[in-house]
Design an enzyme around this catalytic site. Sequence first.
Site: not given
Length: 303
Positions: A13, A141, A208, A247, A249, A262, A264, A268
Amino acid sequence: MKILLIAGGWSTERDVSLNSSRIVEGVLRDAGHDVTFFDLLSGFDRLMEEARRHDFAFIGLHGAPGEDGLVQALLDAAGCPYQGAGPAGSFLALNKAAAKQIFRQAGLPTADWEFLPLPPPADWHPRLPYPLFVKSNTGGSSLRLGRAENRDELDKALAAIFTAGDAALLETELPGRELTCAVLGDEALPPLLIEPLAGSFFDYESKYAKGGARELCPAPITPEATARAQKLALEAHRALGLSGYSRTDFILGADDSLTLLEVNTLPGMTATSLVPQEAAAAGLSFAQLLERLMELGRARRRS
């Protein structure tokens, strides 16, 4: 304030990190900070030396190193504050199989899984029913995220992960929509609903590519589902021992059930990234969000 902006690194990444960190650099400079853009790939051996020369380190990395806690441990040793989780929480969150054990022990709803640290023997069969999602155990990602409806597709997805040198995690596909909810300080932000447009799930292309997904924030869901997502995001954040921000999910079922996927710890960070969108829905501009993250990081160091 003298800020060491740590970017790049050597994970898969790297490009995502460099691009987003340049945006963060501009916002911090506009706010009057003295920013040193530091590419970890070429500067790793000087990290502690540089950290001691700065008032704060803003970590703009994705994947390992960065999300695995290594950089955080070195910054702690150098006495330099930074945003987000410490070494232990970062490592646990990045390792999906480890994090899911913690979620299960904490009573948090997470999908059943099977962890494969090595390529399985020829007579192996998955414990879980198809279709399966195949994930890199420590990747981010949505890289090397695949969906398998049969053994041939599963073997191809696993081969890509093992060839890259990572372990694999299998999860049974859960019907529903993808929802994410950030924590900032001690509060959960408004959740965001993700609707992939470039595929059937939120893979790397959807994440992305221009027009790859529709991101709706605040999420157009029931007040009850919103409250539960925020509650679970806070509980996951605390179960992993995180600080600053994170964050989480989820999969949101048709019956408003939530299943945790999961967490994070270095999400981002551009103005249009998921966490900044949630912060904007709570009334914080991108610049204000960055200042808040640095404030929280300095407070953590003082304590």
